[in-house]
Design a protein around this motif. Structure first.
Motif, PDB file in Angstrom:
ATOM      1  N   ASP A  33       8.018  10.990  87.304  1.00 31.73           N
ATOM      2  CA  ASP A  33       6.669  11.337  86.851  1.00 31.73           C
ATOM      3  C   ASP A  33       6.295  12.748  87.301  1.00 31.73           C
ATOM      4  OD1 ASP A  33       6.286   8.937  85.567  1.00 31.73           O
ATOM      5  OD2 ASP A  33       5.128   8.021  87.190  1.00 31.73           O
ATOM      6  N   LEU A  34       6.610  13.087  88.548  1.00 31.10           N
ATOM      7  CA  LEU A  34       6.309  14.427  89.049  1.00 31.10           C
ATOM      8  C   LEU A  34       7.115  15.491  88.309  1.00 31.10           C
ATOM      9  CD1 LEU A  34       6.108  13.604  92.862  1.00 31.10           C
ATOM     10  CD2 LEU A  34       4.254  14.522  91.455  1.00 31.10           C
ATOM     11  N   LEU A  35       8.345  15.171  87.959  1.00 30.89           N
ATOM     12  CA  LEU A  35       9.147  16.111  87.174  1.00 30.89           C
ATOM     13  C   LEU A  35       8.502  16.376  85.824  1.00 30.89           C
ATOM     14  CD1 LEU A  35      12.789  14.884  87.864  1.00 30.89           C
ATOM     15  CD2 LEU A  35      11.899  17.168  88.352  1.00 30.89           C
ATOM     16  N   ARG A  36       8.030  15.321  85.185  1.00 30.01           N
ATOM     17  CA  ARG A  36       7.399  15.479  83.878  1.00 30.01           C
ATOM     18  C   ARG A  36       6.114  16.295  83.991  1.00 30.01           C
ATOM     19  NH1 ARG A  36       8.619   9.701  83.849  1.00 30.01           N
ATOM     20  NH2 ARG A  36      10.443   9.327  82.516  1.00 30.01           N
ATOM     21  N   SER A  42       8.737  22.803  91.021  1.00 28.19           N
ATOM     22  CA  SER A  42       7.528  22.419  91.754  1.00 28.19           C
ATOM     23  C   SER A  42       7.667  21.084  92.477  1.00 28.19           C
ATOM     24  CB  SER A  42       6.331  22.345  90.794  1.00 28.19           C
ATOM     25  OG  SER A  42       6.058  23.614  90.243  1.00 28.19           O
ATOM     26  N   LEU A  43       8.722  20.359  92.169  1.00 23.19           N
ATOM     27  CA  LEU A  43       8.934  19.075  92.845  1.00 23.19           C
ATOM     28  C   LEU A  43       9.342  19.314  94.293  1.00 23.19           C
ATOM     29  CD1 LEU A  43       9.306  15.919  92.540  1.00 23.19           C
ATOM     30  CD2 LEU A  43      11.726  16.429  92.171  1.00 23.19           C
ATOM     31  N   LEU A 111      10.585  15.210  80.431  1.00 25.15           N
ATOM     32  CA  LEU A 111      11.560  15.088  81.511  1.00 25.15           C
ATOM     33  C   LEU A 111      12.812  15.898  81.222  1.00 25.15           C
ATOM     34  CD1 LEU A 111      12.548  13.779  84.136  1.00 25.15           C
ATOM     35  CD2 LEU A 111      13.344  11.834  82.775  1.00 25.15           C
ATOM     36  N   MET A 112      13.328  15.791  80.012  1.00 25.67           N
ATOM     37  CA  MET A 112      14.543  16.515  79.667  1.00 25.67           C
ATOM     38  C   MET A 112      14.322  18.024  79.641  1.00 25.67           C
ATOM     39  SD  MET A 112      17.076  14.510  79.508  1.00 25.67           S
ATOM     40  CE  MET A 112      16.297  13.739  80.933  1.00 25.67           C
ATOM     41  N   HIS A 113      13.143  18.464  79.203  1.00 26.71           N
ATOM     42  CA  HIS A 113      12.845  19.886  79.249  1.00 26.71           C
ATOM     43  C   HIS A 113      12.869  20.390  80.687  1.00 26.71           C
ATOM     44  CE1 HIS A 113      12.155  21.071  75.172  1.00 26.71           C
ATOM     45  NE2 HIS A 113      11.182  20.200  74.966  1.00 26.71           N
ATOM     46  N   ALA A 114      12.231  19.629  81.578  1.00 27.74           N
ATOM     47  CA  ALA A 114      12.164  20.039  82.982  1.00 27.74           C
ATOM     48  C   ALA A 114      13.553  20.115  83.604  1.00 27.74           C
ATOM     49  CB  ALA A 114      11.284  19.074  83.767  1.00 27.74           C
TER      50      ALA A 114
END
Length: 214
Positions: A33-36, A42-43, A111-114
């Motif tokens: 969730d934080l990745l998204r 930033s994680l 998520l995949m973009h990140a």
């Protein structure tokens, strides 16, 4: 002392497994969730600890570093999207794969973009993404094709057979890059009917609409 947000920081070599499977799933969900929400850079372990009310030292003791925790989260929350698909025909398998992608695309796009962007700067993360997501997906699609060969749907020497995984997985990535969104069921179904199946010599036969009873 290393910064808690550094991707390279590591915990002592001794690890103690005190986290229950249920608690681990909560942590993995929070990580993704934080990745998204904010992206890989930033994680931080501190952020995960705050979100989950878990001691930061516990995270380091269990996983050691941010990349290790991200990889664990991917392993712990995802299974190969296509591994259970076996409809009896290659066309059916690929259309079912399209439906599975559509069902997961909402959360997976961000998520995949990140992760894709971060992986270009982090070889360890790139390797983990390949082993966790890409390689199993390729293997599952290749198995669909191999079953089609065994059933006699396509010839073993069909030159297009070895490119099915590249076509299906490639269009997923290409559309997210070009249009900023993951391909949905309708888009993938049309791609399968117009590009993948014709190259294999399989007549196009779109699946019946849901609820049609046929």
């Amino acid at each position: 002392m290393p910064s808690p947000g550094s991707a390279q920081e590591s915990a002592p070599t001794s690890r103690r497994s005190k986290i229950t499977p249920e608690r681990a799933q909560e942590l993995y969900t929070a990580v993704l969730d934080l990745l998204r929400e904010s992206g890989y850079e930033s994680l931080t372990m501190e952020g995960v600890a705050s979100r989950t009310r878990c001691g930061k030292s516990t995270l380091y003791r269990q996983w050691g570093s941010k990349p290790e925790l991200v990889v664990a989260a991917l392993h712990g929350t995802r299974r190969t999207l296509f591994s259970d698909i076996d409809t009896g025909t290659l066309s059916g398998d690929l259309h079912e794969a399209a439906r599975v992608v559509d069902a997961t695309s909402g959360k997976d796009t961000a998520l995949m973009h990140a992760l894709s962007h971060a992986a270009l700067q982090n070889p360890d993360l790139l390797c983990a993404l390949h082993s966790t997501l890409i390689t199993p997906a390729i293997a599952a699609i290749d198995e669909m094709v191999e079953r089609a060969v065994r059933r006699g749907e396509i010839s073993a020497d069909n030159p297009a057979a070895e490119y099915v995984a590249a076509q299906v997985l490639g269009i997923m990535r290409a559309r997210s890059l070009l249009e900023g969104r993951y391909p949905e069921d309708t888009f993938l179904a049309r791609f399968i009917e117009c590009a993948v199946l014709p190259a294999l010599g399989i007549p196009a036969s779109p699946p019946a609409p849901e609820g049609s009873g046929t």
